[in-house]
Write a protein that holds these residues in place. Structure first.
Motif, short mmCIF file in Angstrom:
data_model
loop_
_atom_site.label_atom_id
_atom_site.label_comp_id
_atom_site.label_asym_id
_atom_site.label_seq_id
_atom_site.Cartn_x
_atom_site.Cartn_y
_atom_site.Cartn_z
N TYR A 202 0.84 -1.19 0.00
CA TYR A 202 0.00 0.00 0.00
C TYR A 202 0.88 1.24 0.00
O TYR A 202 1.93 1.29 0.63
CB TYR A 202 -0.88 0.04 1.25
N ALA B 56 -11.87 1.31 2.06
CA ALA B 56 -11.78 1.49 3.50
C ALA B 56 -10.93 0.37 4.06
O ALA B 56 -11.25 -0.81 3.88
CB ALA B 56 -13.17 1.48 4.14
N ALA B 57 -9.81 0.75 4.68
CA ALA B 57 -8.89 -0.22 5.26
C ALA B 57 -8.48 -1.24 4.19
O ALA B 57 -7.93 -0.87 3.17
CB ALA B 57 -9.53 -0.89 6.47
N ALA B 58 -8.79 -2.51 4.40
CA ALA B 58 -8.35 -3.56 3.47
C ALA B 58 -9.34 -3.82 2.36
O ALA B 58 -9.15 -4.74 1.57
CB ALA B 58 -8.10 -4.85 4.25
#
Length: 682
Positions: free
Chosen positions: A16, A486-488
């Motif tokens: 990421y 959102a997040a993962a």
């Protein structure tokens, strides 16, 4: 402040990273936000596939290249690069072997003919650095003269390279397959030169299905100062392939590698070349965007079909011009982005036809001079209603003329004209962090192509050329979508419904021979498109799941013959899923499947069709030192026999068991590949 991005390297094993001034990556697709400020960001529904997404996997067909993108439907035909049944939201799904229903672009300028038709065998997506699948309002902006939207192959125009880069890739696989391509970029002062070449050949899964294609793309960019640059580019492709033809349902499942006696007798094959030269200039700043370009393309096509259609030779010269200006304006305390664009295409095409006498050229029965002209003018305003809500409204004027002259007979020229006014409107609401809700309505129209208007009719040996009067097909589409991360998690979902009028359906008779195109009564296209990505473990081994699926329904609206039945040729449900594990030292492994669910009808009367299937796949490899990648890819692990698609559709299958219209899917295939990359620093 420009749009915030989240870059997610799903398929290449990257980590990421957050960077400014780049598109939002919702792997394996990208949703383009804009280069502009958030106060003037237009509603977008474009899915973008970067070239890195193909790393570590076999790319034998267009379906392999695009199957993970939501909204694009690719039903394979004979395997390899031979044209698939290509469609966005059901548009053009019945047009085979020549395609229509969406616009095929190379850096925003047409890659097909001026009448809107194209041969997708002349498209090698791996010569592009990314492919944009534009639908909804983005399709209206890019190609309001087609019903489905656009596939745009883009080059290295997102940022200026800072140093030289190069990449090589080679694959060898089952059925005599060999695919190689190379690309490179050289930079010096205010110049950047890039080039890419590819070669693909195979013997094929079936008898009489050999293929060979060479393609090349080059570009020279020049900085003219500030944010302005000019580009000249050349694209060349030479494709030659045998056509193994369709089989009956029983033959396709019991003897999928066979061909019919008609194919053995008539030896159908196709040879096409395409050359396109472009010159463009562009300026992209926060205050304004300006673009202008011109393209000239020459297409030659020799197509030896079965006896029912004969042999044709075609040559076309097409010129296209594109202009766009998008200044930023501050009016009444709100930020507006006004976009004005104009595109025009003009072609000069000749088509000669002969009878196919057992694989030999017989009597000459048609000689047509075809002159297409298509133009559009658009105006669109995008403005900030509130800090989180963006509105868009626009209007397009589409003009088209198709002129047909028969040079074998002294007959008046036939002219088909259409003029359409096409509005659109949309809203974008960023309701939470990187999550956006979209709502939009757009009107599109598509004039008939010459392949729709000019028909080969009559039983062999009394073939003749006739004209099929057709009206322009039109549609109004309403769509609601949500996309974000959102997040993962990352997701892209859309629900759409389109009211069509005068839909052009290209049909065949009960023997599978082409009958020509007709305008249907009112029809409705509706569907749900969902793509989801979940990276559920990040260390020490990264585990992720990617799913892309579409539910589609295209029906007649109380037709006098077919009632409210489904249109033939469009599967109710298609999808793909892959589970990927990436290990710390560069190894990776993935298992997945692609599927078709429900019955796909081959005729509108629902007397002949084929069921769904699920094919399992697996791949594994190793990334070495950041430059080398070795991989092996196995598809259809169970060697399952199934139907890939059909060679057109029928009105009514009068003798279903004897109707040869089915194209069998390839059996188990293995591919071994190696890649080398020297990437430029950003």
């Amino acid at each position: 402040m420009r749009a915030r991005i989240l870059a997610v390297a799903l398929l290449t094993g990257g980590a990421y990273a957050e960077e400014p001034d780049a598109p939002q990556v919702l792997a394996p697709w990208i949703v383009i936000e804009t280069r502009l400020t958030p106060g003037a960001a237009p509603t977008r529904a474009t899915a973008v596939l970067p070239a890195e997404a193909w790393s570590g996997r076999a790319v034998a067909t267009l379906a392999d290249a695009f199957r993970q993108i939501p909204g694009a439907m690719m039903l394979e035909s004979f395997g390899g690069f031979e044209p698939p049944r290509l469609s966005i939201r059901g548009s053009g799904i019945q047009s085979a072997p020549s395609s229509r229903g969406l616009s095929l672009l190379l850096d925003q300028l047409p890659l097909g003919l001026a009448d809107g038709s194209f041969n997708s065998a002349l498209l090698d997506p791996q010569l592009a650095t990314r492919v944009e699948v534009q639908r909804g309002l983005d399709g209206w902006r890019t190609a309001p003269g087609t019903m489905g939207g656009a596939l745009d192959l883009r080059g290295d125009d997102r940022m200026w390279p800072t140093e030289a880069a190069a990449a090589l890739r080679t694959e060898v696989g089952s059925f005599g397959a060999w695919r190689s391509h190379a690309r490179g970029t050289y930079v010096r002062d205010n110049y950047a030169a890039s080039g890419a070449v590819s070669f693909q050949t195979q013997d094929g899964f079936r008898a009489h299905s050999a293929q060979r294609r060479e393609a090349m793309r080059t570009a020279l960019r020049r900085r003219l100062g500030g944010d302005t640059e000019a580009t000249v580019a050349w694209y060349h492709v030479d494709a030659r392939y045998d056509v193994p033809g369709p089989l009956t349902w029983a033959e396709a499942l019991l003897a999928p590698r066979s061909v019919s006696s008609d194919v053995s007798r008539d030896q159908p094959h196709r040879a096409s070349t395409f050359n396109r030269v472009t010159a463009s200039v562009g300026q992209h700043t926060v205050a304004r965007e300006l673009e202008g370009g011109i393209a000239w393309g020459r297409t030659t096509d020799g197509f030896q079909q079965l006896q029912a259609n004969g042999i044709s030779d075609s040559r076309s010269d097409d010129v296209s011009v594109h202009l766009m200006a998008a200044p930023r304006l501050d009016v009444g305390g709100a930020t507006h982005r006004l976009r004005v664009a104009a595109t025009a295409s003009r072609g000069w095409r000749t088509v000669k036809r002969w009878r196919n006498d057992a694989g030999q050229r017989g009597p000459h029965f048609a000689d047509d001079e075809l002159t297409p002209f298509t133009a559009m003018v658009q105006g669109e305003d995008t403005w900030a209603i509130t800090r989180r809500v963006i509105g868009t409204a626009g209007l397009a004027q589409l003009m088209a003329r198709r002129t047909i002259a028969d040079r074998l007979r002294v007959t008046p020229r036939s002219v088909v004209e259409s003029h359409d006014t096409l509005p659109q409107a949309g809203l974008q609401w960023r309701f939470w962090r990187d999550c956006t809700l979209l709502g939009q309505v757009s009107a599109v129209a598509e004039p008939p192509t010459f392949d729709d208007l000019v028909v080969v009719a009559g039983p062999y040996p009394n073939l003749r050329r006739t004209l099929q009067p057709l009206a322009t097909q039109r549609a109004v589409t309403a769509e609601i979508g949500v996309r974000g991360s959102a997040a993962a998690w990352a997701w892209d979902a859309a629900v759409y419904r389109a009211a069509w009028r005068n839909e052009i359906l290209r049909l065949a008779d009960a023997s599978g021979a082409a009958r020509g195109a007709v305008n249907a009564g009112p029809t409705t296209h509706a569907g749900v498109e969902v793509a989801l990505r979940w990276r559920f473990v990040t260390e020490p081994v990264r585990w992720s799941l990617a799913v892309s699926t579409a539910w589609s329904r295209a029906t007649f609206d109380s037709d006098t013959i077919h009632g409210s039945g489904r249109l033939a040729g469009m599967p109710p449900h298609t999808g793909t899923a892959e589970w990927l594990a990436e290990f710390p030292r560069g190894a990776f492994a993935a298992v997945g499947a692609d599927w078709v669910a429900g019955t796909t009808w081959a005729d509108h009367a629902h007397r002949l069709g084929y069921g769904g299937r699920t094919l399992a796949h697996a791949r594994a490899g190793w990334r070495i030192g950041g430059r080398w990648t070795l991989f092996v890819d196995a598809r259809n692990l169970g060697d399952h026999r199934s139907i890939a698609s059909t060679a057109g559709v029928l009105d009514v299958a009068r003798v279903p068991a004897a109707t040869a219209i089915f194209l069998p899917a390839p059996g188990r295939t293995f591919t071994v590949g190696v890649e080398w990359n020297r990437r430029a620093s950003p």
